[in-house]
Scaffold this motif. Structure first.
Motif, PDB file in Angstrom:
ATOM      1  N   MET A   1       0.828  -1.197   0.000  1.00 51.25           N
ATOM      2  CA  MET A   1       0.000   0.000   0.000  1.00 51.25           C
ATOM      3  C   MET A   1       0.870   1.257   0.000  1.00 51.25           C
TER       4      MET A   1
ATOM      5  N   ASN B   1      -0.802   4.507   0.187  1.00 52.84           N
ATOM      6  CA  ASN B   1      -1.603   5.588   0.752  1.00 52.84           C
ATOM      7  C   ASN B   1      -2.117   5.186   2.132  1.00 52.84           C
TER       8      ASN B   1
ATOM      9  N   TRP C   1      -5.207   5.379   3.715  1.00 50.40           N
ATOM     10  CA  TRP C   1      -6.477   4.682   3.954  1.00 50.40           C
ATOM     11  C   TRP C   1      -6.450   3.226   3.516  1.00 50.40           C
ATOM     12  N   PRO C   2      -5.876   2.880   2.344  1.00 51.53           N
ATOM     13  CA  PRO C   2      -5.761   1.445   2.040  1.00 51.53           C
ATOM     14  C   PRO C   2      -4.886   0.701   3.048  1.00 51.53           C
ATOM     15  N   LEU C   3      -3.815   1.344   3.520  1.00 50.85           N
ATOM     16  CA  LEU C   3      -2.959   0.713   4.519  1.00 50.85           C
ATOM     17  C   LEU C   3      -3.719   0.520   5.829  1.00 50.85           C
TER      18      LEU C   3
ATOM     19  N   ALA D   1      -6.908   0.074   6.092  1.00 53.63           N
ATOM     20  CA  ALA D   1      -7.877  -1.004   5.877  1.00 53.63           C
ATOM     21  C   ALA D   1      -7.223  -2.375   6.062  1.00 53.63           C
ATOM     22  N   THR D   2      -5.997  -2.549   5.561  1.00 51.79           N
ATOM     23  CA  THR D   2      -5.312  -3.834   5.742  1.00 51.79           C
ATOM     24  C   THR D   2      -5.015  -4.089   7.220  1.00 51.79           C
TER      25      THR D   2
END
Length: 402
Positions: A111, A113, A115-117, A119-120
């Motif tokens: 990731m 960014n 927000w994706p990071l 989320a993980t």
């Protein structure tokens, strides 16, 4: 009006020489390894957080949530996945959880960014919740007393040991590049394969009297002593996580420290906690009482937070980190012992599970509340704020109550 008094549990006979067959049981070793992954979820990332912030150009105020986000989803998913494990199969929850743990953990390295990071990290926490619920259930089903208590003791020691190991491992592996620390989560895959072959579980029998137990547990959770202990436990975990998140940032600002130094300081805290838990917390609790032992632990944590905010050399910060760990290692086990004393044996696991959820919730909320403090007053203001919270938490255990 009277102060909250917490009685010590009656001493239980212990076997100084555990059965050799138990120490050689590969099922036990496998469950200990799987259960330690919940500690790994945040431990290997905390030392490389400053590099993640710098290279991905993240907002420092929000970045602390990357280390604590899994705590929220563990707290949310552990009870639900525990019910599924008891209803269907603990192994059928453990193996998929280990696989998803590896997938979501390694995905964080890909990731770029925030927000994706984030989320993980949340999905990693959900998988960790399944691992925690299923591995503890399997551990309890494999053994009868007194071996069951001995196995749980091994689990506690393993978590303490991995609390020292994983920050060091994350700092060492992440020294070349922060992404390498995320690849460590792939260990969930071989553990899933080993669990599938070596952990056949017994047939689970449906429980009885669940409605009555539910009513009793609800009444117990509403007691003022229970609520006070759960709140204090949440604050203790939140303060510890503030240390885990913000001390590496302070070291980078003050000493231009890298990931290896960060790992050493965080591991020093775990060493202090392990030493007092093994050698001194029980004696102090027996001599002073659990409530005063907890208050002493919080006072020591507060003093070390204030001290670290004034220190600018590694030779001084490391001893302060050790003594902070001593305070935490004195407060947290005493809190769990006090919580266990409030419940009958039939509800003790449920109440301690509520304590675990409160602790993870405190870890998640720690950067949520302290992030704005960082933005407004800087890193030293965070330490002072956490010290104030520690003092308030200690007073909760000695303040008058009905």
């Amino acid at each position: 009006m009277k102060s909250l008094k917490i009685l010590l549990p009656k001493s239980q006979p212990t076997n100084p020489n555990p059965q050799p067959s138990m120490l050689r049981d590969r099922r036990l070793l496998l469950l200990l390894a799987a259960g330690s992954l919940t500690t790994m979820a945040g431990g290997v990332v905390a030392p490389v957080l400053p590099e993640v912030v710098q290279q991905l150009q993240l907002n420092p105020v929000l970045a602390g949530n990357l280390v604590s986000m899994h705590c929220l989803t563990i707290a949310l998913f552990s009870p639900f996945l525990g019910i599924l494990a008891d209803r269907f199969s603990r192994l059928k929850v453990l193996v998929p959880s280990l696989i998803l743990y590896a997938i979501f953990g390694v995905a964080g390295a890909l990731m770029s960014n925030f927000w994706p990071l984030l989320a993980t990290r949340a999905l990693l926490g959900a998988a960790s919740g399944g691992i925690a619920a299923a591995s503890l259930g399997l551990l309890g089903s494999l053994y009868e007393e007194p071996e069951r208590s001995q196995a749980i003791g091994y689990a506690t020691s393993t978590l303490t040991l991995t609390g020292i190991l994983f920050p060091l491992l994350g700092g060492w592996v992440g020294a070349s590049h922060w992404q390498f620390a995320f690849y460590l989560y792939a260990v969930g895959l071989p553990l899933a394969l080993l669990a599938l072959f070596f952990l056949p579980e017994k047939q689970q029998q449906p429980g009885k009297g669940l409605a009555l137990d539910g009513k009793q547990l609800s009444a117990l959770l509403k007691r003022s002593q229970t609520l006070r202990l759960l709140l204090t436990l949440s604050l203790a975990s939140g303060i510890m996580y503030a240390f885990l998140i913000y001390v590496p940032q302070y070291l980078k600002q003050t000493l231009a420290a890298g990931t290896v130094v960060n790992g050493i300081v965080l591991a020093s805290t775990a060493i202090g906690a392990a030493l007092i838990s093994a050698l001194g917390s029980s004696r102090i609790s027996q001599k002073w009482g659990l409530d005063r032992a907890i208050a002493l632990g919080f006072g020591l944590m507060a003093a070390m937070l204030v001290a670290i905010a004034q220190l600018d050399t590694l030779s001084a910060i490391v001893p302060a980190a050790v003594f902070f760990g001593v305070g935490f290692g004195l407060a947290l086990p005493s809190l769990y012992a006090a919580l266990a004393n409030l419940a009958p044996s039939t509800m003790r696991s449920s109440l301690l599970a509520a304590g675990t959820g409160a602790g993870f919730l405190g870890q998640f909320l720690s950067p949520v509340f302290l992030g704005p403090v960082l933005g407004a007053g800087g890193i030293t203001a965070v330490f002072y704020a956490a010290a104030i919270v520690a003092m308030v938490a200690g007073l909760l255990l000695v303040a008058p109550s009905r």
